[in-house]
Scaffold this motif. Structure first.
Motif, PDB file in Angstrom:
ATOM      1  N   ILE A   1     -21.811 -36.076  69.181  1.00  0.00           N
ATOM      2  CA  ILE A   1     -22.551 -36.821  68.165  1.00  0.00           C
ATOM      3  C   ILE A   1     -22.177 -36.259  66.797  1.00  0.00           C
ATOM      4  O   ILE A   1     -22.116 -35.056  66.616  1.00  0.00           O
ATOM      5  CB  ILE A   1     -24.077 -36.686  68.363  1.00  0.00           C
ATOM      6  N   ASP A   2     -21.915 -37.141  65.870  1.00  0.00           N
ATOM      7  CA  ASP A   2     -21.635 -36.742  64.496  1.00  0.00           C
ATOM      8  C   ASP A   2     -22.983 -36.488  63.809  1.00  0.00           C
ATOM      9  O   ASP A   2     -23.620 -37.407  63.302  1.00  0.00           O
ATOM     10  CB  ASP A   2     -20.857 -37.879  63.819  1.00  0.00           C
ATOM     11  N   VAL A   3     -23.409 -35.233  63.821  1.00  0.00           N
ATOM     12  CA  VAL A   3     -24.752 -34.899  63.335  1.00  0.00           C
ATOM     13  C   VAL A   3     -24.905 -35.261  61.856  1.00  0.00           C
ATOM     14  O   VAL A   3     -25.943 -35.772  61.438  1.00  0.00           O
ATOM     15  CB  VAL A   3     -25.062 -33.402  63.571  1.00  0.00           C
ATOM     16  N   GLY A   4     -23.850 -35.028  61.070  1.00  0.00           N
ATOM     17  CA  GLY A   4     -23.921 -35.351  59.647  1.00  0.00           C
ATOM     18  C   GLY A   4     -24.180 -36.831  59.422  1.00  0.00           C
ATOM     19  O   GLY A   4     -25.000 -37.220  58.589  1.00  0.00           O
ATOM     20  N   LYS A   5     -23.491 -37.658  60.192  1.00  0.00           N
ATOM     21  CA  LYS A   5     -23.672 -39.114  60.073  1.00  0.00           C
ATOM     22  C   LYS A   5     -25.105 -39.508  60.443  1.00  0.00           C
ATOM     23  O   LYS A   5     -25.749 -40.281  59.731  1.00  0.00           O
ATOM     24  CB  LYS A   5     -22.674 -39.818  60.999  1.00  0.00           C
ATOM     25  N   VAL A   6     -25.608 -38.955  61.534  1.00  0.00           N
ATOM     26  CA  VAL A   6     -26.959 -39.313  61.976  1.00  0.00           C
ATOM     27  C   VAL A   6     -27.996 -38.825  60.955  1.00  0.00           C
ATOM     28  O   VAL A   6     -28.951 -39.535  60.638  1.00  0.00           O
ATOM     29  CB  VAL A   6     -27.262 -38.745  63.372  1.00  0.00           C
ATOM     30  N   LEU A   7     -27.778 -37.635  60.420  1.00  0.00           N
ATOM     31  CA  LEU A   7     -28.691 -37.141  59.382  1.00  0.00           C
ATOM     32  C   LEU A   7     -28.764 -38.118  58.216  1.00  0.00           C
ATOM     33  O   LEU A   7     -29.843 -38.447  57.723  1.00  0.00           O
ATOM     34  CB  LEU A   7     -28.172 -35.804  58.849  1.00  0.00           C
ATOM     35  N   LYS A   8     -27.594 -38.589  57.787  1.00  0.00           N
ATOM     36  CA  LYS A   8     -27.573 -39.536  56.670  1.00  0.00           C
ATOM     37  C   LYS A   8     -28.281 -40.836  57.039  1.00  0.00           C
ATOM     38  O   LYS A   8     -29.035 -41.386  56.235  1.00  0.00           O
ATOM     39  CB  LYS A   8     -26.127 -39.797  56.237  1.00  0.00           C
ATOM     40  N   MET A   9     -28.043 -41.318  58.262  1.00  0.00           N
ATOM     41  CA  MET A   9     -28.734 -42.540  58.704  1.00  0.00           C
ATOM     42  C   MET A   9     -30.254 -42.353  58.644  1.00  0.00           C
ATOM     43  O   MET A   9     -30.991 -43.217  58.171  1.00  0.00           O
ATOM     44  CB  MET A   9     -28.336 -42.880  60.146  1.00  0.00           C
ATOM     45  N   LEU A  10     -30.716 -41.207  59.139  1.00  0.00           N
ATOM     46  CA  LEU A  10     -32.160 -40.973  59.210  1.00  0.00           C
ATOM     47  C   LEU A  10     -32.757 -40.818  57.812  1.00  0.00           C
ATOM     48  O   LEU A  10     -33.846 -41.332  57.532  1.00  0.00           O
ATOM     49  CB  LEU A  10     -32.451 -39.727  60.055  1.00  0.00           C
ATOM     50  N   LEU A  11     -32.040 -40.137  56.923  1.00  0.00           N
ATOM     51  CA  LEU A  11     -32.541 -39.987  55.551  1.00  0.00           C
ATOM     52  C   LEU A  11     -32.623 -41.341  54.861  1.00  0.00           C
ATOM     53  O   LEU A  11     -33.577 -41.633  54.140  1.00  0.00           O
ATOM     54  CB  LEU A  11     -31.634 -39.036  54.761  1.00  0.00           C
ATOM     55  N   LEU A  12     -31.629 -42.185  55.108  1.00  0.00           N
ATOM     56  CA  LEU A  12     -31.662 -43.534  54.525  1.00  0.00           C
ATOM     57  C   LEU A  12     -32.796 -44.355  55.107  1.00  0.00           C
ATOM     58  O   LEU A  12     -33.471 -45.099  54.401  1.00  0.00           O
ATOM     59  CB  LEU A  12     -30.348 -44.260  54.797  1.00  0.00           C
ATOM     60  N   GLN A  13     -33.002 -44.218  56.417  1.00  0.00           N
ATOM     61  CA  GLN A  13     -34.094 -44.961  57.052  1.00  0.00           C
ATOM     62  C   GLN A  13     -35.432 -44.565  56.436  1.00  0.00           C
ATOM     63  O   GLN A  13     -36.272 -45.400  56.138  1.00  0.00           O
ATOM     64  CB  GLN A  13     -34.101 -44.717  58.564  1.00  0.00           C
TER      65      GLN A  13
END
Ligand SMILES: [Zn+2]
Length: 217
Positions: free
Chosen positions: A154-166
């Motif tokens: 899992i690309d943790v950085g990508k998911v972090l950004k998705m969650l922050l945007l959400q």
């Protein structure tokens, strides 16, 4: 408008995503270490059973282990943890806590489910949740059953950004999730769904254009 991101003290030194998060938004993102001050409360809100939401007075050894950070395998009730956090910080602007604790919420199906994020007036994002909450493709379970402790892909950085945007979209526009499975605001449940996410859909691109730098993720 800015965003405040607290990182739990215990992972501050190993946290690697400061620049990646900063470069996502046009507004300033302020980072600060955070420490929960009440080990008894943390022990109190542990998930005790996957299908019951009940809390009881923790054993002294559990409180002691909280104090020492010996919390391997411990899961916390995400709603209670978030409530507690919100009382401790200023939530007038978007505020997030990033932790390595596992958090779960008790759902309508009568069970606890691990979460990557719990949102309310503020949000808590679980780094371990990013690794363990989304369902893995079947091959992963096959590998595990053969005894391969594979690195979780899992690309943790990508998911972090998705969650922050959400959370930002929810905080600012009361927008919850997007139906478009390529959009960063899509509510992903599996690692495959996470891989499919490419950026923002047209509508959300417009909605967030004044606060985002050119091209996430
Ligand atoms: Zn969208």
């Amino acid at each position: 408008m800015g965003m405040k991101v607290y990182i739990e003290d215990r992972i501050w030194d190993s946290f690697q995503f400061f620049d990646e998060i900063r470069s996502l938004f046009k507004f300033p993102v302020e980072f600060k270490p955070y420490m929960f001050k009440d080990p008894r409360f943390l022990a109190y809100i542990r998930v005790r059973s996957p299908d019951k939401r009940e809390f009881y007075e923790p054993f002294p050894v559990e409180v002691d282990n909280e104090r020492k950070g010996l919390i391997k395998g411990v899961i916390y009730d995400g709603v209670e943890l978030l409530k507690h956090f919100c009382l401790d910080v200023d939530v007038s602007k978007p505020t997030v806590l990033i932790t390595d604790r596992l958090i779960a919420t008790f759902d309508e199906d009568g069970r606890y489910h691990l979460r990557m994020i719990v949102m309310g007036p503020a949000a808590i994002i679980s780094l371990k949740g990013i690794l363990y909450a989304p369902a893995k493709p079947p091959q992963y379970y096959i590998k595990l059953s053969f005894g391969f402790e594979d690195v979780i892909d899992i690309d943790v950085g990508k998911v972090l950004k998705m969650l922050l945007l959400q959370f930002y979209a929810y905080f600012k526009h009361e927008e919850v999730f997007c139906e478009d499975n390529k959009c960063m605001l899509h509510n992903c449940h599996t690692t495959e769904e996470i891989k499919r996410v490419k950026g923002l859909c047209e509508r959300h691109g417009k909605m967030l254009e004044d606060c985002l730098t050119s091209s996430p993720p």
